[in-house]
Design a protein around this motif. Structure first.
Motif, mmCIF file in Angstrom:
data_model
loop_
_atom_site.group_PDB
_atom_site.id
_atom_site.type_symbol
_atom_site.label_atom_id
_atom_site.label_comp_id
_atom_site.label_asym_id
_atom_site.label_seq_id
_atom_site.Cartn_x
_atom_site.Cartn_y
_atom_site.Cartn_z
ATOM 1 N N GLU A 157 2.664 2.422 4.288
ATOM 2 C CA GLU A 157 1.541 2.183 5.237
ATOM 3 C C GLU A 157 1.907 2.298 6.597
ATOM 4 O O GLU A 157 1.117 2.956 7.399
ATOM 5 C CB GLU A 157 1.153 0.822 4.816
ATOM 6 N N TYR A 185 0.654 5.262 -0.033
ATOM 7 C CA TYR A 185 -0.270 6.614 0.163
ATOM 8 C C TYR A 185 0.271 7.879 -0.538
ATOM 9 O O TYR A 185 1.117 7.771 -1.192
ATOM 10 C CB TYR A 185 -0.486 6.591 1.635
ATOM 11 N N TYR A 196 0.838 -1.231 -0.037
ATOM 12 C CA TYR A 196 -0.030 -0.098 0.039
ATOM 13 C C TYR A 196 0.741 1.204 0.018
ATOM 14 O O TYR A 196 1.697 1.403 0.904
ATOM 15 C CB TYR A 196 -0.984 0.014 1.298
#
Length: 249
Positions: A123, A117, A115
């Motif tokens: 993350e 961002y 993940y």
């Protein structure tokens, strides 16, 4: 402030698809809110005709919890000899809210199941409560105040006797043609720094359900009505200079 690049240039940037990281400087934490300039704020003031105040916030108790991972509001009253304190605990997704840059991640960039961002934040960094970068506190420091342009899609459909939207699944996305037709019908155009407010009619539809119907709907989890995600919608949004979007879903 002008739009920093064309949509075609945005498509050619490195990193995850259509990211706008760093377009307003390496330390920027506002993104498209940079388009809200003093001129756009004054444009909102100059648009006032009747001075009617409208609260766009829903009550914390308007809806039951739509997901088990998001508990409803909890209120306690504490008596302290000569005064009473309210203690309120709530999930920020319980009712009306602005999503921050750390709310959603790119799941498949650069590696599957990793993940990433906004701005390349990991993350672990996003979950670190001591890390305030890209937090929603920026919206308090730089209040989101500009001209709001309402696209009343539900009203347009009703006026023109078009097939109604299916509110509780994804079978009838709101297309760009429908958005443009609504804007044309209302005689509104967008300018950089405007806030786009879309009324789908979802709130009225949900509140009209019985408790049994609401429970059945939340169990099915088929999604809800929303804007089509094709590239032309994204291009229109980018090139219109829309600084923020809100809806009744």
């Amino acid at each position: 402030m002008s739009i920093p690049c064309s949509f075609d240039e945005l498509k050619q940037r490195s990193g995850p698809p259509l990211n706008a990281w760093g377009l307003y400087g390496p330390d920027d934490e506002l993104g498209r809110l940079n388009l809200i300039t003093p001129d756009s704020v004054k444009r909102g003031r100059d648009s006032i005709r009747h001075g009617i105040r409208i609260n766009l916030n829903l009550s914390f108790t308007s809806f039951p919890s739509l997901g088990p991972v998001r508990p409803p509001l909890r209120r306690e009253i504490e008596h302290r000899v000569y005064c009473i304190d309210d203690i309120v605990t709530f999930n920020t997704q319980t009712s009306t809210q602005w999503d921050g840059f750390r709310h959603f991640a790119y799941k498949h960039w650069p590696e599957k199941d990793v993940y990433t961002y906004h701005g390349g934040m990991t993350e672990a960094e996003a979950l670190d409560t001591s890390n305030h970068k890209y937090g929603t506190q920026n919206y308090a420091k730089h209040p989101i105040t500009s001209r709001g342009v309402l696209l009343d899609v539900a009203g347009y459909i009703e006026r023109h006797q078009l097939p109604p939207l299916s509110y509780f699944d994804l079978s009838t996305p709101i297309t760009l043609d429908l958005l443009k037709a609504t804007a044309n019908d209302e005689g509104v155009t967008f300018q950089p720094g405007d806030i786009c407010i879309v009324r789908t009619g979802w709130t009225e539809a949900f509140l009209s359900l019985s408790d049994e119907q609401r429970e059945a709907m939340t169990k099915l989890r088929k999604g809800t009505v929303g804007i089509d995600q094709d590239e032309e919608v994204l291009r229109w949004h980018w090139e219109s200079g829309i600084a923020a979007v809100a809806s009744d879903t």
